[in-house]
Structures are given as C-alpha cells and as structure tokens.
Design a protein around this motif. Structure first.
Motif, PDB file in Angstrom:
ATOM      1  N   ARG A   1      43.671  38.043  42.694  1.00  0.00           N
ATOM      2  CA  ARG A   1      43.223  39.152  43.548  1.00  0.00           C
ATOM      3  C   ARG A   1      43.371  40.483  42.827  1.00  0.00           C
ATOM      4  O   ARG A   1      42.830  41.492  43.258  1.00  0.00           O
ATOM      5  CB  ARG A   1      43.970  39.166  44.883  1.00  0.00           C
ATOM      6  CG  ARG A   1      45.447  39.363  44.772  1.00  0.00           C
ATOM      7  CD  ARG A   1      46.134  39.383  46.145  1.00  0.00           C
ATOM      8  NE  ARG A   1      47.527  39.709  46.011  1.00  0.00           N
ATOM      9  CZ  ARG A   1      48.007  40.925  45.802  1.00  0.00           C
ATOM     10  NH1 ARG A   1      47.200  41.944  45.707  1.00  0.00           N
ATOM     11  NH2 ARG A   1      49.303  41.125  45.679  1.00  0.00           N
ATOM     12  N   LEU A   2      44.099  40.472  41.706  1.00  0.00           N
ATOM     13  CA  LEU A   2      44.258  41.631  40.834  1.00  0.00           C
ATOM     14  C   LEU A   2      43.770  41.282  39.429  1.00  0.00           C
ATOM     15  O   LEU A   2      43.651  40.106  39.089  1.00  0.00           O
ATOM     16  CB  LEU A   2      45.737  42.037  40.729  1.00  0.00           C
ATOM     17  CG  LEU A   2      46.471  42.432  41.999  1.00  0.00           C
ATOM     18  CD1 LEU A   2      47.959  42.600  41.702  1.00  0.00           C
ATOM     19  CD2 LEU A   2      45.886  43.704  42.577  1.00  0.00           C
TER      20      LEU A   2
ATOM     21  N   LYS B   1      45.423  41.477  36.068  1.00  0.00           N
ATOM     22  CA  LYS B   1      46.762  41.675  35.509  1.00  0.00           C
ATOM     23  C   LYS B   1      46.664  41.762  33.991  1.00  0.00           C
ATOM     24  O   LYS B   1      46.315  40.783  33.332  1.00  0.00           O
ATOM     25  CB  LYS B   1      47.680  40.520  35.909  1.00  0.00           C
ATOM     26  CG  LYS B   1      47.858  40.392  37.401  1.00  0.00           C
ATOM     27  CD  LYS B   1      48.668  39.153  37.743  1.00  0.00           C
ATOM     28  CE  LYS B   1      48.692  38.918  39.228  1.00  0.00           C
ATOM     29  NZ  LYS B   1      49.288  37.624  39.578  1.00  0.00           N
TER      30      LYS B   1
ATOM     31  N   ARG C   1      37.678  44.897  39.822  1.00  0.00           N
ATOM     32  CA  ARG C   1      39.083  45.133  40.151  1.00  0.00           C
ATOM     33  C   ARG C   1      39.563  46.451  39.549  1.00  0.00           C
ATOM     34  O   ARG C   1      40.302  47.203  40.196  1.00  0.00           O
ATOM     35  CB  ARG C   1      39.945  43.956  39.706  1.00  0.00           C
ATOM     36  CG  ARG C   1      39.816  42.780  40.683  1.00  0.00           C
ATOM     37  CD  ARG C   1      40.315  41.477  40.083  1.00  0.00           C
ATOM     38  NE  ARG C   1      40.238  40.367  41.010  1.00  0.00           N
ATOM     39  CZ  ARG C   1      39.117  39.724  41.341  1.00  0.00           C
ATOM     40  NH1 ARG C   1      37.953  40.103  40.838  1.00  0.00           N
ATOM     41  NH2 ARG C   1      39.145  38.710  42.187  1.00  0.00           N
TER      42      ARG C   1
ATOM     43  N   ASP D   1      42.534  47.651  41.718  1.00  0.00           N
ATOM     44  CA  ASP D   1      43.289  46.414  41.944  1.00  0.00           C
ATOM     45  C   ASP D   1      43.774  45.864  40.603  1.00  0.00           C
ATOM     46  O   ASP D   1      43.302  44.834  40.121  1.00  0.00           O
ATOM     47  CB  ASP D   1      42.434  45.388  42.678  1.00  0.00           C
ATOM     48  CG  ASP D   1      42.093  45.818  44.084  1.00  0.00           C
ATOM     49  OD1 ASP D   1      42.891  46.571  44.681  1.00  0.00           O
ATOM     50  OD2 ASP D   1      41.032  45.417  44.588  1.00  0.00           O
ATOM     51  N   VAL D   2      44.700  46.588  39.993  1.00  0.00           N
ATOM     52  CA  VAL D   2      45.188  46.241  38.660  1.00  0.00           C
ATOM     53  C   VAL D   2      46.716  46.235  38.654  1.00  0.00           C
ATOM     54  O   VAL D   2      47.362  46.869  39.489  1.00  0.00           O
ATOM     55  CB  VAL D   2      44.660  47.218  37.593  1.00  0.00           C
ATOM     56  CG1 VAL D   2      43.158  47.122  37.450  1.00  0.00           C
ATOM     57  CG2 VAL D   2      45.063  48.648  37.907  1.00  0.00           C
ATOM     58  N   GLN D   3      47.237  45.503  37.690  1.00  0.00           N
ATOM     59  CA  GLN D   3      48.684  45.439  37.484  1.00  0.00           C
ATOM     60  C   GLN D   3      48.897  45.361  35.973  1.00  0.00           C
ATOM     61  O   GLN D   3      48.121  44.709  35.270  1.00  0.00           O
ATOM     62  CB  GLN D   3      49.246  44.206  38.173  1.00  0.00           C
ATOM     63  CG  GLN D   3      50.740  44.064  38.094  1.00  0.00           C
ATOM     64  CD  GLN D   3      51.189  42.824  38.856  1.00  0.00           C
ATOM     65  OE1 GLN D   3      50.692  41.734  38.629  1.00  0.00           O
ATOM     66  NE2 GLN D   3      52.129  43.009  39.767  1.00  0.00           N
TER      67      GLN D   3
ATOM     68  N   ASP E   1      38.125  49.255  41.627  1.00  0.00           N
ATOM     69  CA  ASP E   1      38.788  49.343  42.930  1.00  0.00           C
ATOM     70  C   ASP E   1      40.274  49.694  42.832  1.00  0.00           C
ATOM     71  O   ASP E   1      40.941  49.873  43.854  1.00  0.00           O
ATOM     72  CB  ASP E   1      38.639  48.023  43.692  1.00  0.00           C
ATOM     73  CG  ASP E   1      37.204  47.757  44.122  1.00  0.00           C
ATOM     74  OD1 ASP E   1      36.364  48.686  44.050  1.00  0.00           O
ATOM     75  OD2 ASP E   1      36.926  46.604  44.517  1.00  0.00           O
TER      76      ASP E   1
END
Length: 93
Positions: free
Chosen positions: A83-84, A86, A15, A20-22, A18
C-alpha cells in the motif's frame, strides 16, 4: 519494459505522487552518502530508464529495482510495493 514492469512503475509513481511512501534508515543514509536528496530519487523514478522484479521481501510484498538518472549519475533503487512505496536502498550503477 513489459506490461508487468510498466504497471509496477506506474504504481510506484502513483504512490510517490500521493505521498504514500516510506524510507528505511538505510535508504536515507545511502542517499546522504551519495550527496543526493529525495527530489533526486523522485526524479530518477519519473525519468526511469528501467525496472525489473527482484522477488518479494520477507512479508511477501513485491520488490522492484528501479533505474534512473540523477544530475550526479545513474542510480538504482530497491523499492518494495504494497500500500506504500517503501524505499529500501539506493546505489550508483
């Protein structure tokens, strides 16, 4: 590290790779207070020395405690994975 932990670390790394982080505001505040940057957090994940499960968050997503080195010392991060990845908080260990 057992297979579940290796799998979780691989998912977190993917992640991050890609994008895909928060990041929670709390995580970013703690990062700044410790004189660290996002690259330090990413490097600690890449060079992780440990990971362990920490149950689930309020939404039922997996929480993991990832330990790794930075140039200023070892840190542990709370990361929730769905999906992330976090990033919840970071602290010295």
């Amino acid at each position: 590290m057992d297979s579940a932990e290796r799998n979780a670390l691989a998912r977190i790394r993917k992640r991050v790779e890609d994008g895909d982080v928060q990041f929670t505001a709390h995580f970013l505040e703690r990062l700044e207070q410790r004189g660290l940057f996002l690259n330090d957090a990413y490097a600690a994940i890449e060079e992780a020395t440990g990971i362990r499960g920490d149950g689930c968050d309020a939404a039922g997503d997996e929480r993991w405690l990832v330990t790794g080195p930075t140039d200023l010392g070892d840190v542990e991060m709370v990361i929730v994975v769905d999906r992330l990845a976090k990033f919840v908080t970071i602290y010295w260990i």
